[in-house]
Write a protein that holds these residues in place. Sequence first.
Motif, mmCIF file in Angstrom:
data_model
loop_
_atom_site.group_PDB
_atom_site.id
_atom_site.type_symbol
_atom_site.label_atom_id
_atom_site.label_comp_id
_atom_site.label_asym_id
_atom_site.label_seq_id
_atom_site.Cartn_x
_atom_site.Cartn_y
_atom_site.Cartn_z
ATOM 1 N N LYS A 1 -50.649 -35.053 -38.240
ATOM 2 C CA LYS A 1 -50.125 -33.755 -38.118
ATOM 3 C C LYS A 1 -50.281 -33.015 -37.028
ATOM 4 O O LYS A 1 -50.938 -33.494 -35.976
ATOM 5 C CB LYS A 1 -51.359 -32.851 -38.923
ATOM 6 N N PHE A 2 -49.046 -32.510 -36.459
ATOM 7 C CA PHE A 2 -49.064 -31.872 -35.248
ATOM 8 C C PHE A 2 -48.866 -30.349 -35.328
ATOM 9 O O PHE A 2 -48.484 -29.757 -36.318
ATOM 10 C CB PHE A 2 -47.403 -32.403 -34.867
ATOM 11 N N ASP A 3 -49.376 -29.713 -34.189
ATOM 12 C CA ASP A 3 -49.652 -28.430 -34.252
ATOM 13 C C ASP A 3 -48.350 -27.929 -33.133
ATOM 14 O O ASP A 3 -48.653 -27.612 -31.938
ATOM 15 C CB ASP A 3 -50.885 -27.888 -33.438
ATOM 16 N N TYR A 4 -47.113 -28.005 -33.529
ATOM 17 C CA TYR A 4 -45.790 -27.728 -32.719
ATOM 18 C C TYR A 4 -45.801 -26.189 -32.553
ATOM 19 O O TYR A 4 -45.927 -25.521 -33.592
ATOM 20 C CB TYR A 4 -44.702 -28.453 -33.258
ATOM 21 N N GLN A 5 -45.617 -25.732 -31.571
ATOM 22 C CA GLN A 5 -45.361 -24.285 -31.153
ATOM 23 C C GLN A 5 -43.944 -24.287 -30.283
ATOM 24 O O GLN A 5 -43.805 -25.115 -29.448
ATOM 25 C CB GLN A 5 -46.387 -23.557 -30.254
ATOM 26 N N PRO A 6 -43.151 -23.680 -30.725
ATOM 27 C CA PRO A 6 -41.554 -23.798 -30.167
ATOM 28 C C PRO A 6 -41.727 -23.182 -28.700
ATOM 29 O O PRO A 6 -42.451 -22.011 -28.390
ATOM 30 C CB PRO A 6 -40.633 -22.851 -30.938
ATOM 31 N N ARG A 7 -41.215 -23.445 -27.672
ATOM 32 C CA ARG A 7 -41.449 -23.071 -26.308
ATOM 33 C C ARG A 7 -40.800 -21.750 -26.261
ATOM 34 O O ARG A 7 -41.570 -20.795 -25.438
ATOM 35 C CB ARG A 7 -40.833 -24.112 -25.444
ATOM 36 N N TYR A 8 -39.867 -21.381 -26.560
ATOM 37 C CA TYR A 8 -39.049 -20.204 -26.306
ATOM 38 C C TYR A 8 -38.827 -19.216 -27.270
ATOM 39 O O TYR A 8 -38.463 -18.214 -27.314
ATOM 40 C CB TYR A 8 -37.646 -20.561 -25.824
ATOM 41 N N TYR A 9 -39.784 -19.300 -28.563
ATOM 42 C CA TYR A 9 -39.782 -18.404 -29.362
ATOM 43 C C TYR A 9 -40.757 -17.382 -29.192
ATOM 44 O O TYR A 9 -42.048 -17.351 -29.087
ATOM 45 C CB TYR A 9 -40.351 -19.105 -30.874
ATOM 46 N N LYS A 10 -40.354 -16.064 -29.181
ATOM 47 C CA LYS A 10 -41.109 -14.773 -28.924
ATOM 48 C C LYS A 10 -40.999 -13.880 -29.980
ATOM 49 O O LYS A 10 -40.543 -12.875 -29.597
ATOM 50 C CB LYS A 10 -40.802 -14.228 -27.751
ATOM 51 N N GLU B 1 -41.908 -12.489 -34.286
ATOM 52 C CA GLU B 1 -43.068 -12.171 -35.132
ATOM 53 C C GLU B 1 -42.957 -13.128 -36.377
ATOM 54 O O GLU B 1 -41.733 -13.372 -36.807
ATOM 55 C CB GLU B 1 -43.046 -10.962 -35.535
ATOM 56 N N GLY B 2 -43.760 -13.464 -36.851
ATOM 57 C CA GLY B 2 -43.968 -14.366 -37.876
ATOM 58 C C GLY B 2 -43.606 -15.868 -37.583
ATOM 59 O O GLY B 2 -43.774 -16.225 -36.404
ATOM 60 N N SER B 3 -43.690 -16.583 -38.619
ATOM 61 C CA SER B 3 -43.153 -17.898 -38.339
ATOM 62 C C SER B 3 -41.855 -18.321 -38.071
ATOM 63 O O SER B 3 -40.984 -17.984 -38.997
ATOM 64 C CB SER B 3 -43.890 -18.728 -39.843
ATOM 65 N N PRO B 4 -41.665 -19.086 -37.119
ATOM 66 C CA PRO B 4 -40.100 -19.466 -37.101
ATOM 67 C C PRO B 4 -39.721 -20.450 -37.852
ATOM 68 O O PRO B 4 -38.306 -20.483 -38.200
ATOM 69 C CB PRO B 4 -40.083 -19.983 -35.535
ATOM 70 N N PHE B 5 -40.300 -21.038 -38.714
ATOM 71 C CA PHE B 5 -39.872 -22.139 -39.820
ATOM 72 C C PHE B 5 -39.929 -21.339 -40.998
ATOM 73 O O PHE B 5 -39.396 -22.217 -41.831
ATOM 74 C CB PHE B 5 -41.166 -23.164 -39.734
#
Length: 95
Positions: free
Chosen positions: A11-20, A22-26
């Motif tokens: 399981k990876f805890d991936y966070q998008p680098r440039y996403y700023k 609200e809410g989940s980008p996925f």
Amino acid sequence: MGIIGKRKNKKFDYQPRYYKGEGSPFELKHKFDEYRVTVGNNNGLKNKFGNAIDDYKYNGDKTGANRRILYIIAALILVFLFIIDFDLSIFSLKR
């Protein structure tokens, strides 16, 4: 299969680098879902049709798209009747 048992997925805890935002980008969600009545938990065919008719009645057509579609359909029907050489004189009042 090994001696220990099945291998578990990583399981990876991936966070998008440039996403700023609200809410989940996925999260996949249509941008107009919050404004629609017909989207959601509609149980039964009667309820779906009732919601669709209410949405059509109470959200007025501000752009005239429905009238435009009716004009296009009428023009296409007249072109079709002209192509099949239909006699339109049966609609006149002279007898």
